[in-house]
Motif scaffolding. Sequence first.
Motif, PDB file in Angstrom:
ATOM      1  N   SER A 189       0.813  -1.223   0.000  1.00 57.82           N
ATOM      2  CA  SER A 189       0.000   0.000   0.000  1.00 57.82           C
ATOM      3  C   SER A 189       0.842   1.266   0.000  1.00 57.82           C
ATOM      4  N   LEU A 190       2.170   1.124   0.070  1.00 64.38           N
ATOM      5  CA  LEU A 190       3.032   2.298   0.163  1.00 64.38           C
ATOM      6  C   LEU A 190       3.171   3.020  -1.167  1.00 64.38           C
ATOM      7  N   ALA A 191       3.305   4.328  -1.069  1.00 69.09           N
ATOM      8  CA  ALA A 191       3.539   5.171  -2.228  1.00 69.09           C
ATOM      9  C   ALA A 191       5.025   5.160  -2.596  1.00 69.09           C
ATOM     10  N   TRP A 192       5.358   5.844  -3.673  1.00 69.35           N
ATOM     11  CA  TRP A 192       6.750   6.052  -4.068  1.00 69.35           C
ATOM     12  C   TRP A 192       7.536   6.650  -2.892  1.00 69.35           C
ATOM     13  N   GLU A 193       8.667   6.064  -2.590  1.00 67.37           N
ATOM     14  CA  GLU A 193       9.518   6.453  -1.462  1.00 67.37           C
ATOM     15  C   GLU A 193       8.770   6.387  -0.122  1.00 67.37           C
ATOM     16  N   GLY A 194       7.825   5.455  -0.033  1.00 62.40           N
ATOM     17  CA  GLY A 194       7.136   5.241   1.233  1.00 62.40           C
ATOM     18  C   GLY A 194       8.038   4.544   2.233  1.00 62.40           C
ATOM     19  N   ARG A 195       7.639   4.610   3.512  1.00 64.89           N
ATOM     20  CA  ARG A 195       8.428   4.001   4.591  1.00 64.89           C
ATOM     21  C   ARG A 195       7.517   3.139   5.445  1.00 64.89           C
ATOM     22  N   ILE A 196       7.959   1.910   5.726  1.00 58.60           N
ATOM     23  CA  ILE A 196       7.209   1.039   6.625  1.00 58.60           C
ATOM     24  C   ILE A 196       8.075   0.722   7.834  1.00 58.60           C
ATOM     25  N   VAL A 197       7.479   0.825   9.015  1.00 55.42           N
ATOM     26  CA  VAL A 197       8.185   0.562  10.263  1.00 55.42           C
ATOM     27  C   VAL A 197       7.568  -0.674  10.918  1.00 55.42           C
ATOM     28  N   VAL A 198       8.401  -1.669  11.192  1.00 53.06           N
ATOM     29  CA  VAL A 198       7.947  -2.908  11.829  1.00 53.06           C
ATOM     30  C   VAL A 198       8.088  -2.771  13.339  1.00 53.06           C
ATOM     31  N   LEU A 199       6.955  -2.904  14.056  1.00 58.54           N
ATOM     32  CA  LEU A 199       6.968  -2.791  15.519  1.00 58.54           C
ATOM     33  C   LEU A 199       6.721  -4.120  16.218  1.00 58.54           C
ATOM     34  N   GLY A 200       6.148  -5.095  15.524  1.00 56.26           N
ATOM     35  CA  GLY A 200       5.871  -6.355  16.199  1.00 56.26           C
ATOM     36  C   GLY A 200       5.086  -7.300  15.319  1.00 56.26           C
ATOM     37  N   PHE A 201       4.682  -8.410  15.915  1.00 55.69           N
ATOM     38  CA  PHE A 201       4.041  -9.488  15.160  1.00 55.69           C
ATOM     39  C   PHE A 201       2.858 -10.050  15.960  1.00 55.69           C
ATOM     40  N   ALA A 202       1.891  -9.173  16.243  1.00 52.65           N
ATOM     41  CA  ALA A 202       0.739  -9.574  17.052  1.00 52.65           C
ATOM     42  C   ALA A 202      -0.047 -10.698  16.406  1.00 52.65           C
ATOM     43  N   GLY A 203       0.025 -10.811  15.075  1.00 48.76           N
ATOM     44  CA  GLY A 203      -0.685 -11.882  14.391  1.00 48.76           C
ATOM     45  C   GLY A 203      -0.004 -13.222  14.499  1.00 48.76           C
ATOM     46  N   GLY A 204       1.218 -13.233  15.006  1.00 50.42           N
ATOM     47  CA  GLY A 204       1.927 -14.485  15.240  1.00 50.42           C
ATOM     48  C   GLY A 204       2.796 -14.966  14.094  1.00 50.42           C
ATOM     49  N   LYS A 205       2.735 -14.299  12.933  1.00 50.21           N
ATOM     50  CA  LYS A 205       3.516 -14.730  11.779  1.00 50.21           C
ATOM     51  C   LYS A 205       4.483 -13.629  11.345  1.00 50.21           C
ATOM     52  N   ILE A 206       5.713 -14.026  11.055  1.00 52.63           N
ATOM     53  CA  ILE A 206       6.724 -13.098  10.562  1.00 52.63           C
ATOM     54  C   ILE A 206       6.824 -13.281   9.050  1.00 52.63           C
ATOM     55  N   ALA A 207       6.518 -12.235   8.299  1.00 50.95           N
ATOM     56  CA  ALA A 207       6.494 -12.325   6.839  1.00 50.95           C
ATOM     57  C   ALA A 207       7.900 -12.239   6.262  1.00 50.95           C
ATOM     58  N   SER A 208       8.101 -12.867   5.120  1.00 54.67           N
ATOM     59  CA  SER A 208       9.327 -12.695   4.344  1.00 54.67           C
ATOM     60  C   SER A 208       9.178 -11.453   3.484  1.00 54.67           C
ATOM     61  N   LEU A 209      10.204 -10.643   3.434  1.00 52.32           N
ATOM     62  CA  LEU A 209      10.126  -9.352   2.749  1.00 52.32           C
ATOM     63  C   LEU A 209      10.387  -9.514   1.252  1.00 52.32           C
ATOM     64  N   PRO A 210       9.408  -9.180   0.397  1.00 53.09           N
ATOM     65  CA  PRO A 210       9.628  -9.212  -1.055  1.00 53.09           C
ATOM     66  C   PRO A 210      10.426  -7.981  -1.488  1.00 53.09           C
ATOM     67  N   THR A 211      11.726  -8.135  -1.591  1.00 55.03           N
ATOM     68  CA  THR A 211      12.606  -6.977  -1.800  1.00 55.03           C
ATOM     69  C   THR A 211      12.428  -6.324  -3.163  1.00 55.03           C
ATOM     70  N   ASN A 212      11.769  -7.011  -4.095  1.00 54.24           N
ATOM     71  CA  ASN A 212      11.517  -6.370  -5.387  1.00 54.24           C
ATOM     72  C   ASN A 212      10.617  -5.149  -5.234  1.00 54.24           C
ATOM     73  N   LEU A 213       9.705  -5.189  -4.240  1.00 48.49           N
ATOM     74  CA  LEU A 213       8.841  -4.027  -3.994  1.00 48.49           C
ATOM     75  C   LEU A 213       9.640  -2.833  -3.489  1.00 48.49           C
ATOM     76  N   LEU A 214      10.667  -3.103  -2.693  1.00 47.66           N
ATOM     77  CA  LEU A 214      11.519  -2.023  -2.207  1.00 47.66           C
ATOM     78  C   LEU A 214      12.191  -1.327  -3.384  1.00 47.66           C
ATOM     79  N   LEU A 215      12.645  -2.129  -4.328  1.00 44.95           N
ATOM     80  CA  LEU A 215      13.362  -1.590  -5.480  1.00 44.95           C
ATOM     81  C   LEU A 215      12.438  -0.808  -6.412  1.00 44.95           C
ATOM     82  N   LEU A 216      11.285  -1.379  -6.737  1.00 39.26           N
ATOM     83  CA  LEU A 216      10.415  -0.795  -7.751  1.00 39.26           C
ATOM     84  C   LEU A 216       9.870   0.570  -7.346  1.00 39.26           C
ATOM     85  N   LYS A 217       9.582   0.752  -6.037  1.00 32.30           N
ATOM     86  CA  LYS A 217       9.002   2.027  -5.598  1.00 32.30           C
ATOM     87  C   LYS A 217       9.917   2.794  -4.649  1.00 32.30           C
TER      88      LYS A 217
END
Length: 351
Positions: free
Chosen positions: A253-281
């Motif tokens: 959901s992030l815009a161009w040059e958006g920033r996401i901050v990870v604070l925790g994992f209340a849902g119990g699952k730790i996601a793998s980061l799709p680094t292609n999204l970091l690159l594209l936007k």
Amino acid sequence: MAARLCARHLLSTWLYRRAAQSQGRHYRAALCSELKRPLVIEEVASRPVGPQEVRVDVHFCGINFADILVCRGQYQEKPPLPFTPGMEFSGTVLETGKDVSTVNKGDRVIGVCPKLNAMAEECVIDQKTLWRIPESVSLQDAAVLPVSYGTAILALEHRAGTQPGETVLVTAASGATGLAVIDVATNVLRAKVIAAAGSDEKCKLAMERGAQFSVNYSQGSLKEAVKKLVGSGGVNVAIDMVGGDVFLESLSSLAWEGRIVVLGFAGGKIASLPTNLLLLKNISAVGLFWGRYQQQDFALFSKSMSSALQYCQQGLIHPHVGAVFKLDKVNEAFLHVIQRRSTGKVLLSLK
């Protein structure tokens, strides 16, 4: 003869010590004596304050999910048994060590315990981890500030660099930290907030506390709901405490040059980061372990505490208390948090 004299001397010494102990101060504390078992309330003997230490009469103690994890043996910190949990508190100064210069007897303070120990009627703590409470701020409101607002301030200001007019997406928005993020983002940083939570009731609370929009992510795609609100451009900042699929949809959901901050994992699952999204936007993904700043950058850590107190004194932020339990109901308070019935901060009242 010498043996009898020695025995008599040892007996008198033992009796003296027992008498001294019985005349000393005692206070009640919640003890974790066995992992994954209910806490017990016991009388604990006070210890002397060191030269740099302060004895505080605790009025309120915040309950955090980390307290529950440490009592299960599932947290980064693993104190030896038995121990008293509790990371944050508010109260009044009872006694100061001979080299203490930052607070005086009678001062109202908030404190952060680097080695836990706050779920008790009394706490002895180093002076540098205490901050004086302004007169206009209540002890109950002040008890909400350290973990929740300290985290929100560092996440939004330091890690995400949130600017006025930007749009912030926050997940687990009805929890203590989620509501603190909404409060700081909206009322201090003048950003727009989309609150994401798992029920309509929680979304309603987030809106009442200042969010401009809300999304119930239990009813469909978070990404699609955010897109309907802000268009294909996306949000500038995402603060995620859920992890798993919610994290991935927040990232998308992030815009161009958006920033996401990870604070925790209340849902119990730790996601793998799709680094292609970091690159594209040109997206930035960063983490925030608030407590680590206490050891790594204490000046910044202390500044977040001072800022929270200042914002509260100025009436810019309004801490939300969801529930208050007495000390002997600590296990009920833990269950309240575990079952996700809590909204806002859950406190223990020691008075």
